[in-house]
Scaffold this active site. Sequence first.
Site, PDB file in Angstrom:
ATOM      1  N   ARG A  30       0.659  -1.177  -0.088  1.00 27.14           N
ATOM      2  CA  ARG A  30      -0.039  -0.116  -0.057  1.00 27.14           C
ATOM      3  C   ARG A  30       1.019   1.263  -0.090  1.00 27.14           C
ATOM      4  O   ARG A  30       2.034   1.048   0.411  1.00 27.14           O
ATOM      5  CB  ARG A  30      -0.785  -0.201   1.210  1.00 27.14           C
ATOM      6  CG  ARG A  30      -1.762  -1.029   1.467  1.00 27.14           C
ATOM      7  CD  ARG A  30      -2.408  -0.977   2.704  1.00 27.14           C
ATOM      8  NE  ARG A  30      -3.461  -2.157   2.624  1.00 27.14           N
ATOM      9  CZ  ARG A  30      -3.214  -3.406   3.214  1.00 27.14           C
ATOM     10  NH1 ARG A  30      -2.068  -3.801   3.755  1.00 27.14           N
ATOM     11  NH2 ARG A  30      -4.245  -4.198   3.323  1.00 27.14           N
TER      12      ARG A  30
ATOM     13  N   LYS B 108      -2.014  -2.579   7.354  1.00 30.68           N
ATOM     14  CA  LYS B 108      -3.220  -2.237   8.021  1.00 30.68           C
ATOM     15  C   LYS B 108      -3.625  -3.143   9.137  1.00 30.68           C
ATOM     16  O   LYS B 108      -3.228  -4.515   8.993  1.00 30.68           O
ATOM     17  CB  LYS B 108      -4.223  -2.524   6.710  1.00 30.68           C
ATOM     18  CG  LYS B 108      -5.535  -2.025   6.834  1.00 30.68           C
ATOM     19  CD  LYS B 108      -6.450  -1.728   5.731  1.00 30.68           C
ATOM     20  CE  LYS B 108      -7.626  -1.076   5.612  1.00 30.68           C
ATOM     21  NZ  LYS B 108      -8.581  -1.217   4.441  1.00 30.68           N
TER      22      LYS B 108
ATOM     23  N   HIS C  62      -3.138   2.376  -5.623  1.00 27.58           N
ATOM     24  CA  HIS C  62      -3.792   1.176  -5.182  1.00 27.58           C
ATOM     25  C   HIS C  62      -4.191   0.384  -6.077  1.00 27.58           C
ATOM     26  O   HIS C  62      -4.313  -0.901  -6.013  1.00 27.58           O
ATOM     27  CB  HIS C  62      -5.079   1.566  -4.491  1.00 27.58           C
ATOM     28  CG  HIS C  62      -5.479   0.724  -3.521  1.00 27.58           C
ATOM     29  ND1 HIS C  62      -4.662   0.205  -2.290  1.00 27.58           N
ATOM     30  CD2 HIS C  62      -6.660  -0.163  -3.591  1.00 27.58           C
ATOM     31  CE1 HIS C  62      -5.534  -0.656  -1.575  1.00 27.58           C
ATOM     32  NE2 HIS C  62      -6.533  -0.920  -2.323  1.00 27.58           N
TER      33      HIS C  62
ATOM     34  N   ARG D 212      -1.612  -2.434  -6.691  1.00 29.10           N
ATOM     35  CA  ARG D 212      -1.967  -3.443  -5.834  1.00 29.10           C
ATOM     36  C   ARG D 212      -2.895  -4.502  -6.340  1.00 29.10           C
ATOM     37  O   ARG D 212      -2.713  -5.677  -6.052  1.00 29.10           O
ATOM     38  CB  ARG D 212      -2.251  -2.813  -4.246  1.00 29.10           C
ATOM     39  CG  ARG D 212      -2.573  -3.724  -3.316  1.00 29.10           C
ATOM     40  CD  ARG D 212      -2.830  -2.982  -1.748  1.00 29.10           C
ATOM     41  NE  ARG D 212      -3.603  -3.848  -0.965  1.00 29.10           N
ATOM     42  CZ  ARG D 212      -2.989  -4.645  -0.127  1.00 29.10           C
ATOM     43  NH1 ARG D 212      -1.596  -4.965  -0.174  1.00 29.10           N
ATOM     44  NH2 ARG D 212      -3.780  -5.612   0.766  1.00 29.10           N
TER      45      ARG D 212
ATOM     46  N   HIS E 259      -4.329  -9.356   4.017  1.00 32.52           N
ATOM     47  CA  HIS E 259      -5.689  -9.296   4.133  1.00 32.52           C
ATOM     48  C   HIS E 259      -6.277  -9.985   5.523  1.00 32.52           C
ATOM     49  O   HIS E 259      -5.498 -11.177   5.796  1.00 32.52           O
ATOM     50  CB  HIS E 259      -6.424 -10.003   3.179  1.00 32.52           C
ATOM     51  CG  HIS E 259      -6.487  -9.117   1.919  1.00 32.52           C
ATOM     52  ND1 HIS E 259      -6.701  -9.785   0.470  1.00 32.52           N
ATOM     53  CD2 HIS E 259      -6.368  -7.609   1.570  1.00 32.52           C
ATOM     54  CE1 HIS E 259      -6.456  -8.638  -0.273  1.00 32.52           C
ATOM     55  NE2 HIS E 259      -6.639  -7.419   0.484  1.00 32.52           N
TER      56      HIS E 259
ATOM     57  N   TYR F 197     -10.563 -10.320  -6.306  1.00 31.68           N
ATOM     58  CA  TYR F 197      -9.296 -10.531  -7.280  1.00 31.68           C
ATOM     59  C   TYR F 197      -9.536 -11.659  -8.235  1.00 31.68           C
ATOM     60  O   TYR F 197      -8.620 -11.818  -9.178  1.00 31.68           O
ATOM     61  CB  TYR F 197      -8.007 -10.351  -6.631  1.00 31.68           C
ATOM     62  CG  TYR F 197      -7.909  -8.998  -6.161  1.00 31.68           C
ATOM     63  CD1 TYR F 197      -7.782  -7.946  -6.437  1.00 31.68           C
ATOM     64  CD2 TYR F 197      -7.840  -8.937  -4.440  1.00 31.68           C
ATOM     65  CE1 TYR F 197      -7.543  -6.682  -5.827  1.00 31.68           C
ATOM     66  CE2 TYR F 197      -7.601  -7.796  -3.822  1.00 31.68           C
ATOM     67  CZ  TYR F 197      -7.399  -6.586  -4.358  1.00 31.68           C
ATOM     68  OH  TYR F 197      -7.254  -5.404  -3.766  1.00 31.68           O
TER      69      TYR F 197
END
Length: 307
Positions: free
Chosen positions: A150, A174, A249, A252, A275, A284
């Site tokens: 990110r 994250k 992004h 990514r 994630h 995805y």
Amino acid sequence: MPNHHELDEVYGAQTRAFRIWMKQAGYTDTTQKEYMREVYAYLHSLDELAVEQAGKMHVISFLVSKQQATGDRTRNRTLSAIRSFYAALIDFEMTARNPAMEVKKSKTEKNKKPVYLEEEELALSLAFIDGRYRNRNLAIFLLMSYCGLRVGEVHRLNRSDYKKAKGTIEVFGKGRKWNEIPVPEALAAMLTEVERERIEPYREKEDAFFVSQKGKRLSIRQIQKIAGQTFEAFKRQYPKLADMKLSCHKLRHTFATMLLRNGVDIRVVKELMGHASIETTMIYTHVNDQQKKQAMSTINIPLHAIG
């Protein structure tokens, strides 16, 4: 909306507690600023009602008022900010419940098809990374597109996070979690070169991997600008991509799509992307038009049987 000082006259103890809680929890400076902005707007909507007396309806009403001008993604970020705010107050025993946890996040954004570059398009875009600090900018671009970082993770990357002997980088991502990511050999060589060319930081103890020409840690906005200029030049050369909304992004997104297209187990992709849930990684697993055509080419309609 009243300024923050006016709101602090009513909710000062709560906002101070939230700032302390976020800092202690390791939230990034950017997230702290965004969450405080959302919380101040929420507090204004309460019209001096005590925070502990606010309920689910107050949270929903505030979200609905914002959603008229913004999308589901923004609504969910606002909800996350309010949830964190109440979590902080519960932690400091300033309230007993979190009404924002009773409000569901919007699911619309989960059905939104990710924007990504095809692998060949990504390769072509690399030629448009130019300028005085080309190696630095190229390394940044590659970290996002071939390691899935990110923009905030690139911004926070320190020299000490790059483990040369192991060939990995440790990413603080994250959810305030560390993730170790193997670095492709070609990128590892470039990172070593960037480190060699690195400008001596303005601050003596600054460990930032990517430094600006003024000797400061490269900001998120500067990283976005580097990517934006590359995309603009790329699209001018390839007009068919002119309407594609490309950003850091989206690189990514491209990384995750490439891995899955190459047959990498989705559980591995989940870990590399950092994630929390495999459901997030599932977005995805989209297919493109060419794959659809290839699938349909396997269908044989028995025209001879029709007559």
